[in-house]
Motif scaffolding. Structure first.
Motif, PDB file in Angstrom:
ATOM      1  N   CYS A 149     -53.585  66.613  -0.966  1.00  0.00           N
ATOM      2  CA  CYS A 149     -54.165  67.233  -2.156  1.00  0.00           C
ATOM      3  C   CYS A 149     -55.245  66.284  -2.608  1.00  0.00           C
ATOM      4  O   CYS A 149     -54.999  65.328  -3.286  1.00  0.00           O
ATOM      5  CB  CYS A 149     -53.106  67.368  -3.235  1.00  0.00           C
ATOM      6  SG  CYS A 149     -51.877  66.058  -3.105  1.00  0.00           S
ATOM      7  N   GLN A 150     -56.487  66.598  -2.206  1.00  0.00           N
ATOM      8  CA  GLN A 150     -57.472  65.539  -2.091  1.00  0.00           C
ATOM      9  C   GLN A 150     -58.002  64.946  -3.389  1.00  0.00           C
ATOM     10  O   GLN A 150     -58.661  63.927  -3.347  1.00  0.00           O
ATOM     11  CB  GLN A 150     -58.621  66.043  -1.241  1.00  0.00           C
ATOM     12  CG  GLN A 150     -58.081  66.572   0.064  1.00  0.00           C
ATOM     13  CD  GLN A 150     -59.141  66.656   1.109  1.00  0.00           C
ATOM     14  OE1 GLN A 150     -60.284  66.889   0.824  1.00  0.00           O
ATOM     15  NE2 GLN A 150     -58.763  66.446   2.347  1.00  0.00           N
ATOM     16  N   ASN A 151     -57.742  65.573  -4.524  1.00  0.00           N
ATOM     17  CA  ASN A 151     -58.288  64.988  -5.741  1.00  0.00           C
ATOM     18  C   ASN A 151     -57.222  64.351  -6.614  1.00  0.00           C
ATOM     19  O   ASN A 151     -57.405  64.205  -7.808  1.00  0.00           O
ATOM     20  CB  ASN A 151     -59.080  66.036  -6.521  1.00  0.00           C
ATOM     21  CG  ASN A 151     -60.396  66.299  -5.840  1.00  0.00           C
ATOM     22  OD1 ASN A 151     -61.021  65.376  -5.314  1.00  0.00           O
ATOM     23  ND2 ASN A 151     -60.811  67.541  -5.817  1.00  0.00           N
ATOM     24  N   GLU A 152     -56.114  63.991  -5.993  1.00  0.00           N
ATOM     25  CA  GLU A 152     -55.056  63.338  -6.752  1.00  0.00           C
ATOM     26  C   GLU A 152     -54.697  62.013  -6.103  1.00  0.00           C
ATOM     27  O   GLU A 152     -54.769  61.868  -4.890  1.00  0.00           O
ATOM     28  CB  GLU A 152     -53.810  64.230  -6.776  1.00  0.00           C
ATOM     29  CG  GLU A 152     -53.905  65.375  -7.747  1.00  0.00           C
ATOM     30  CD  GLU A 152     -52.634  66.206  -7.735  1.00  0.00           C
ATOM     31  OE1 GLU A 152     -52.106  66.462  -8.808  1.00  0.00           O
ATOM     32  OE2 GLU A 152     -52.175  66.574  -6.646  1.00  0.00           O
ATOM     33  N   SER A 153     -54.300  61.061  -6.930  1.00  0.00           N
ATOM     34  CA  SER A 153     -53.768  59.826  -6.376  1.00  0.00           C
ATOM     35  C   SER A 153     -52.311  60.075  -6.006  1.00  0.00           C
ATOM     36  O   SER A 153     -51.712  61.043  -6.451  1.00  0.00           O
ATOM     37  CB  SER A 153     -53.862  58.707  -7.405  1.00  0.00           C
ATOM     38  OG  SER A 153     -52.935  58.938  -8.432  1.00  0.00           O
ATOM     39  N   ILE A 154     -51.751  59.190  -5.189  1.00  0.00           N
ATOM     40  CA  ILE A 154     -50.364  59.408  -4.798  1.00  0.00           C
ATOM     41  C   ILE A 154     -49.428  59.188  -5.978  1.00  0.00           C
ATOM     42  O   ILE A 154     -48.274  59.588  -5.947  1.00  0.00           O
ATOM     43  CB  ILE A 154     -49.934  58.550  -3.583  1.00  0.00           C
ATOM     44  CG1 ILE A 154     -49.991  57.063  -3.898  1.00  0.00           C
ATOM     45  CG2 ILE A 154     -50.782  58.863  -2.379  1.00  0.00           C
ATOM     46  CD1 ILE A 154     -49.310  56.223  -2.826  1.00  0.00           C
ATOM     47  N   ALA A 155     -49.932  58.564  -7.058  1.00  0.00           N
ATOM     48  CA  ALA A 155     -49.097  58.379  -8.247  1.00  0.00           C
ATOM     49  C   ALA A 155     -48.858  59.711  -8.943  1.00  0.00           C
ATOM     50  O   ALA A 155     -47.784  59.956  -9.478  1.00  0.00           O
ATOM     51  CB  ALA A 155     -49.758  57.399  -9.202  1.00  0.00           C
ATOM     52  N   GLU A 156     -49.851  60.593  -8.936  1.00  0.00           N
ATOM     53  CA  GLU A 156     -49.719  61.837  -9.705  1.00  0.00           C
ATOM     54  C   GLU A 156     -49.385  63.041  -8.840  1.00  0.00           C
ATOM     55  O   GLU A 156     -48.981  64.069  -9.340  1.00  0.00           O
ATOM     56  CB  GLU A 156     -51.005  62.102 -10.496  1.00  0.00           C
ATOM     57  CG  GLU A 156     -52.247  62.030  -9.639  1.00  0.00           C
ATOM     58  CD  GLU A 156     -53.530  61.877 -10.456  1.00  0.00           C
ATOM     59  OE1 GLU A 156     -53.440  61.714 -11.665  1.00  0.00           O
ATOM     60  OE2 GLU A 156     -54.601  61.933  -9.849  1.00  0.00           O
ATOM     61  N   SER A 157     -49.558  62.897  -7.522  1.00  0.00           N
ATOM     62  CA  SER A 157     -49.391  64.047  -6.649  1.00  0.00           C
ATOM     63  C   SER A 157     -47.926  64.370  -6.388  1.00  0.00           C
ATOM     64  O   SER A 157     -47.093  63.488  -6.264  1.00  0.00           O
ATOM     65  CB  SER A 157     -50.091  63.784  -5.327  1.00  0.00           C
ATOM     66  OG  SER A 157     -49.552  64.614  -4.334  1.00  0.00           O
TER      67      SER A 157
END
Lengths: 157, 177
Positions: free
Chosen positions: A51-59
């Motif tokens: 999900c290309q516009n998210e960091s792994i913290a929020e995804s």
């Protein structure tokens, strides 16, 4: 009567324990606030490949959960931030890092704006210099010879 | 002479237009694999069909092969499966990587739809998948005889993708090997 209150109490206590216990098992967190801060910083700097516009913290994507888990594991094993970042880039490509590296294929990205700035400053300076030269020419008084020629032209009109 | 500069904005606009138009054609969800040109990461995992057997990177060496990442939970894999069956019939060796799946469901799937794989690596934790940088199934890798990743495709490998992306490389590395 007393027995009913006792049972209700016990149920409430059990419920409370169950509710408090849930977050701890669902997500293993760092106890140390410093580590927790480091973890949150690292995961905010890594980008989810799915999900290309998210960091792994929020995804919420499964791959992000896997990546967070790996970050946690590497931190426990004492890896440095740089090692963790590199491990992710080695697997998922430089795309996952929100901080682009400085390499030949990113030179245009890093240096480009400065090149454009230098060109812009050059153009402005050149325009200013030209303007000044013209103004100086305008304000120079005419010589005796020039004045006579100008008067001659005006008369001929 | 100075008039030429009046065309500068036009030239700039056209150049940017061409660049942006070209950029529009790219698929942003297709990422370059960090692994292309590198060896397959090492692993030691059981095989899907045989609990006792296990294998490492050596099963991806010796000849040019495809490595196909799939799972029964993956909807697009359903679409891809007949294409893989056809490739296998044509004699293309395909190693499967059963990714984050259950053994029973996976075996049932192969029974039902046919088994295009020469062997299937069983990776329920997704550990090899993670090291490969798998971020969505199906994914397919072209691996040469030395076990070096030569191409990666995210998404369904159908006839078009095979012919345009894989086949030329497949033939080339087979000749080199």
């Amino acid at each position: 009567m007393n027995a009913i209150v006792k049972t209700a109490e016990a149920v409430l206590v059990l419920l409370a324990v169950a509710l408090f216990a849930m977050p701890a098992t669902a997500q293993e967190r760092f106890e140390d606030p410093q580590l927790r801060e480091r973890f949150s910083e690292l995961t905010r700097e890594l980008r989810c490949p799915k999900c290309q516009n998210e960091s792994i913290a929020e995804s919420g994507a499964p791959i992000s959960a896997d990546m967070r888990e790996r970050v946690r594991k590497m931190m426990r094993e004492g890896a440095t931030d740089e090692e963790i970042r590199q491990a992710m880039v080695d697997r998922f490509g430089s795309f996952v890092s929100y901080r682009p590296v400085f390499a030949p294929h990113t030179w245009a990205l890093w240096i480009g704006p400065f090149v454009v700035l230098v060109i812009g400053v050059g153009v402005v300076l050149a325009l200013v210099a030209r303007n000044r030269a013209r103004r100086e020419l305008d304000s120079t008084p005419l010589s005796e010879e020039e004045r006579r020629r100008a008067e001659q032209w005006l008369r001929d009109e | 002479m100075n008039r030429i500069w009046l065309f500068l904005p036009l030239v700039l606009a056209v150049t940017l237009g061409v660049v942006f138009y070209w950029g529009l054609g790219e698929d942003p969800s297709e990422l370059d694999s960090a692994l292309v040109g590198r060896e397959v990461p090492s692993f030691d995992l059981p095989m899907l069909g045989d609990k006792e057997a296990s294998g490492g990177p050596e099963i991806l060496k010796g000849k040019v092969q495809l490595l196909n990442v799939w799972g029964t939970w993956c909807a697009a894999c359903r679409v891809e499966h007949p294409h893989l069956n056809r490739l296998a019939e044509q004699g293309v060796p395909i190693v499967g990587l059963n990714y984050k799946d259950e053994r029973g469901a996976a075996l049932e799937w192969l029974e039902e739809r046919g088994d295009p794989y020469t062997r299937v690596i069983y990776d329920p934790e997704g550990s090899l998948g993670f090291d490969l940088g798998v971020y969505g199934a199906p994914e397919t890798y072209l691996i040469d005889a030395e076990g070096i990743v030569r191409h990666r495709h995210v998404g369904v490998v159908d006839q078009d993708v095979w012919e345009s992306d894989f086949e030329p490389l497949y033939e080339r590395y087979r000749k080199d090997g």
